[in-house]
Design a protein around this motif. Sequence first.
Motif, PDB file in Angstrom:
ATOM      1  N   MET A  89      65.556  57.128  12.145  1.00  0.00           N
ATOM      2  CA  MET A  89      66.710  57.121  13.021  1.00  0.00           C
ATOM      3  C   MET A  89      66.433  57.919  14.292  1.00  0.00           C
ATOM      4  SD  MET A  89      69.750  56.071  13.384  1.00  0.00           S
ATOM      5  CE  MET A  89      71.208  56.398  14.283  1.00  0.00           C
ATOM      6  N   LYS A  90      65.791  59.062  14.159  1.00  0.00           N
ATOM      7  CA  LYS A  90      65.537  59.885  15.328  1.00  0.00           C
ATOM      8  C   LYS A  90      64.583  59.197  16.299  1.00  0.00           C
ATOM      9  CE  LYS A  90      66.526  64.467  13.585  1.00  0.00           C
ATOM     10  NZ  LYS A  90      66.057  65.834  13.426  1.00  0.00           N
ATOM     11  N   SER A  91      63.594  58.493  15.781  1.00  0.00           N
ATOM     12  CA  SER A  91      62.654  57.824  16.686  1.00  0.00           C
ATOM     13  C   SER A  91      63.338  56.687  17.444  1.00  0.00           C
ATOM     14  CB  SER A  91      61.448  57.299  15.911  1.00  0.00           C
ATOM     15  OG  SER A  91      61.854  56.306  14.993  1.00  0.00           O
ATOM     16  N   ARG A  92      64.277  56.033  16.799  1.00  0.00           N
ATOM     17  CA  ARG A  92      65.010  54.963  17.465  1.00  0.00           C
ATOM     18  C   ARG A  92      65.894  55.531  18.584  1.00  0.00           C
ATOM     19  NH1 ARG A  92      68.467  50.379  14.269  1.00  0.00           N
ATOM     20  NH2 ARG A  92      68.312  48.824  15.906  1.00  0.00           N
ATOM     21  N   LEU A  93      66.530  56.668  18.329  1.00  0.00           N
ATOM     22  CA  LEU A  93      67.356  57.325  19.339  1.00  0.00           C
ATOM     23  C   LEU A  93      66.494  57.813  20.502  1.00  0.00           C
ATOM     24  CD1 LEU A  93      70.133  58.373  20.198  1.00  0.00           C
ATOM     25  CD2 LEU A  93      69.640  60.457  18.897  1.00  0.00           C
ATOM     26  N   ARG A  94      65.356  58.384  20.184  1.00  0.00           N
ATOM     27  CA  ARG A  94      64.436  58.841  21.230  1.00  0.00           C
ATOM     28  C   ARG A  94      63.945  57.675  22.085  1.00  0.00           C
ATOM     29  NH1 ARG A  94      60.656  63.180  18.008  1.00  0.00           N
ATOM     30  NH2 ARG A  94      62.307  64.714  17.684  1.00  0.00           N
ATOM     31  N   ALA A  95      63.635  56.562  21.462  1.00  0.00           N
ATOM     32  CA  ALA A  95      63.177  55.386  22.199  1.00  0.00           C
ATOM     33  C   ALA A  95      64.282  54.854  23.104  1.00  0.00           C
ATOM     34  CB  ALA A  95      62.715  54.308  21.227  1.00  0.00           C
ATOM     35  N   THR A  96      65.506  54.855  22.625  1.00  0.00           N
ATOM     36  CA  THR A  96      66.642  54.397  23.433  1.00  0.00           C
ATOM     37  C   THR A  96      66.856  55.308  24.628  1.00  0.00           C
ATOM     38  OG1 THR A  96      67.693  53.465  21.464  1.00  0.00           O
ATOM     39  CG2 THR A  96      69.105  53.830  23.385  1.00  0.00           C
TER      40      THR A  96
END
Length: 64
Positions: free
Chosen positions: A1-8
């Motif tokens: 989840m954190k990597s997806r938020l960081r990518a966004t």
Amino acid sequence: MKSRLRATIAALLLTTAVAAGITLADNAASPQGDTTWGAPAGDTTWGAPAPDRTVIAPLDTTWG
């Protein structure tokens, strides 16, 4: 989840940086008017004609 938020967030920041760069490049490439705020000569703030400057009123120097 954190990597997806960081990518966004990274994508949003990159998009913002690209948009700002395009805006700055377009502004630098376009010819500028010779007025302080970039408005064409003879243009006024609210679109009204320029005031008649033939009569100069003295400044009010009183305190009241």
